[in-house]
Scaffold this motif. Sequence first.
Motif, PDB file in Angstrom:
ATOM      1  N   ASN A  31      34.904  78.548  85.952  1.00 40.73           N
ATOM      2  CA  ASN A  31      36.355  78.586  85.742  1.00 40.73           C
ATOM      3  C   ASN A  31      36.905  77.196  85.471  1.00 40.73           C
ATOM      4  O   ASN A  31      37.747  77.003  84.581  1.00 40.73           O
ATOM      5  N   ALA A  32      36.458  76.221  86.264  1.00 38.42           N
ATOM      6  CA  ALA A  32      36.936  74.846  86.090  1.00 38.42           C
ATOM      7  C   ALA A  32      36.575  74.319  84.703  1.00 38.42           C
ATOM      8  O   ALA A  32      37.380  73.638  84.055  1.00 38.42           O
ATOM      9  N   ILE A  33      35.376  74.638  84.233  1.00 39.80           N
ATOM     10  CA  ILE A  33      34.955  74.209  82.894  1.00 39.80           C
ATOM     11  C   ILE A  33      35.823  74.867  81.828  1.00 39.80           C
ATOM     12  O   ILE A  33      36.277  74.219  80.883  1.00 39.80           O
ATOM     13  N   ASP A  34      36.067  76.172  81.981  1.00 39.75           N
ATOM     14  CA  ASP A  34      36.862  76.911  80.989  1.00 39.75           C
ATOM     15  C   ASP A  34      38.277  76.355  80.856  1.00 39.75           C
ATOM     16  O   ASP A  34      38.842  76.337  79.760  1.00 39.75           O
ATOM     17  N   PHE A  35      38.868  75.918  81.977  1.00 36.86           N
ATOM     18  CA  PHE A  35      40.269  75.497  81.954  1.00 36.86           C
ATOM     19  C   PHE A  35      40.450  73.988  81.819  1.00 36.86           C
ATOM     20  O   PHE A  35      41.582  73.515  81.701  1.00 36.86           O
ATOM     21  N   SER A  36      39.359  73.230  81.841  1.00 33.16           N
ATOM     22  CA  SER A  36      39.475  71.770  81.749  1.00 33.16           C
ATOM     23  C   SER A  36      39.558  71.313  80.296  1.00 33.16           C
ATOM     24  O   SER A  36      38.749  71.740  79.464  1.00 33.16           O
ATOM     25  N   PRO A  37      40.499  70.429  79.970  1.00 31.97           N
ATOM     26  CA  PRO A  37      40.503  69.821  78.634  1.00 31.97           C
ATOM     27  C   PRO A  37      39.255  68.956  78.465  1.00 31.97           C
ATOM     28  O   PRO A  37      38.743  68.382  79.430  1.00 31.97           O
ATOM     29  N   ALA A  38      38.751  68.872  77.250  1.00 33.97           N
ATOM     30  CA  ALA A  38      37.547  68.083  76.975  1.00 33.97           C
ATOM     31  C   ALA A  38      37.744  66.634  77.410  1.00 33.97           C
ATOM     32  O   ALA A  38      38.823  66.062  77.259  1.00 33.97           O
ATOM     33  N   GLY A  39      36.681  66.061  77.975  1.00 31.95           N
ATOM     34  CA  GLY A  39      36.704  64.659  78.360  1.00 31.95           C
ATOM     35  C   GLY A  39      37.317  64.375  79.718  1.00 31.95           C
ATOM     36  O   GLY A  39      37.401  63.214  80.125  1.00 31.95           O
ATOM     37  N   LYS A  40      37.738  65.406  80.438  1.00 32.75           N
ATOM     38  CA  LYS A  40      38.389  65.207  81.737  1.00 32.75           C
ATOM     39  C   LYS A  40      37.377  65.268  82.879  1.00 32.75           C
ATOM     40  O   LYS A  40      36.174  65.393  82.674  1.00 32.75           O
ATOM     41  N   GLU A  41      37.902  65.212  84.106  1.00 36.04           N
ATOM     42  CA  GLU A  41      37.057  65.155  85.302  1.00 36.04           C
ATOM     43  C   GLU A  41      37.264  66.389  86.170  1.00 36.04           C
ATOM     44  O   GLU A  41      38.372  66.913  86.278  1.00 36.04           O
ATOM     45  N   ILE A  42      36.186  66.849  86.770  1.00 36.16           N
ATOM     46  CA  ILE A  42      36.230  67.909  87.781  1.00 36.16           C
ATOM     47  C   ILE A  42      35.820  67.274  89.105  1.00 36.16           C
ATOM     48  O   ILE A  42      34.801  66.578  89.176  1.00 36.16           O
TER      49      ILE A  42
END
Length: 315
Positions: free
Chosen positions: A208-219
């Motif tokens: 889910n975090a990957i799906d909603f994260s903008p490219a190049g950001k941090e989790i």
Amino acid sequence: GKPVEEWFKDAEGGNLFLQVLREGNPVYRKEARLKIGRKRALLGISISPVRNRWGKLIGVVGTASEISSLKRARIEERIKERLMVMGEIALEVAHEIRGPLYGIQLLVQNLEQFLSLDIPEVRVQLQTLKDTAGRLTQMAGKLLDFGRKRELECRWIDLNQLWKDVVMEMNQALKARDLKVKFKFQELPLVYVDSEQMRMVLLNLLENAIDFSPAGKEILILSGMRQGKQNLRVWTQIRDQGSGIALAEHRKIFNLFYTTKPQGKGSGIGLAICKKVVQEHGGTIRVRKIKGWGGVFEIVLPISLEGENAQDFNS
């Protein structure tokens, strides 16, 4: 010393008293909102007229009971009943379609061998058919997992290490979006969980975090300990830098078939499974709102299930 209508947020409760005084007819179990300072409550009010020995109306007497929690519990119970019916129907459908879906996948594989894939249109259409059948098969499998009752196969595990294993498993998906995962772990005791079930929960949350994260950001993935009502509990969070989850959706996000993803991207099954698994372990899962972050999911778990002794992290 206050007029009775001033006690009520919408004056409805006060008007009920005036109505009984004016008409002389009792009212039973009417709802009204009461405001005391900053607090508000939903009341169930019953009011009866008071008459003297000659039948003349000389006043009213009323009782009020707080029913906010009762009404909320009834609403939640109705939602659960509807979800159970939906779940039973979905499980039956999943059971019936999984076989034909496997057949479609095998047929596509055979077609790939016999048809010329030099024609771009044929290649694209076959791949689309294969992907769709695969996605539907996976969804049917998740539904069957959700409805299946199984015994937990628990053992002592390192929750921080389980997170690291899950991140390693999703390494290619993270690289494809140029996403970085940062760990902020406290040293934890071992927790007594079904490692495969808990791995599935963490995997769902990371996907889910990957799906909603903008490219190049941090989790960001965190863990720690806190004191529960009776014993210590461990907690873990995963935070992304997406747009976040609206407050109105926090309670619905774990409902079966509810999804905030675009049509065709989400099934609304994954988070429902997460909640079911976490609750089976005696824990809780919720959405949090934290400044500077998008979606934030937090899991709180007991160190051990009832009857199991906790072990030290270094034992």
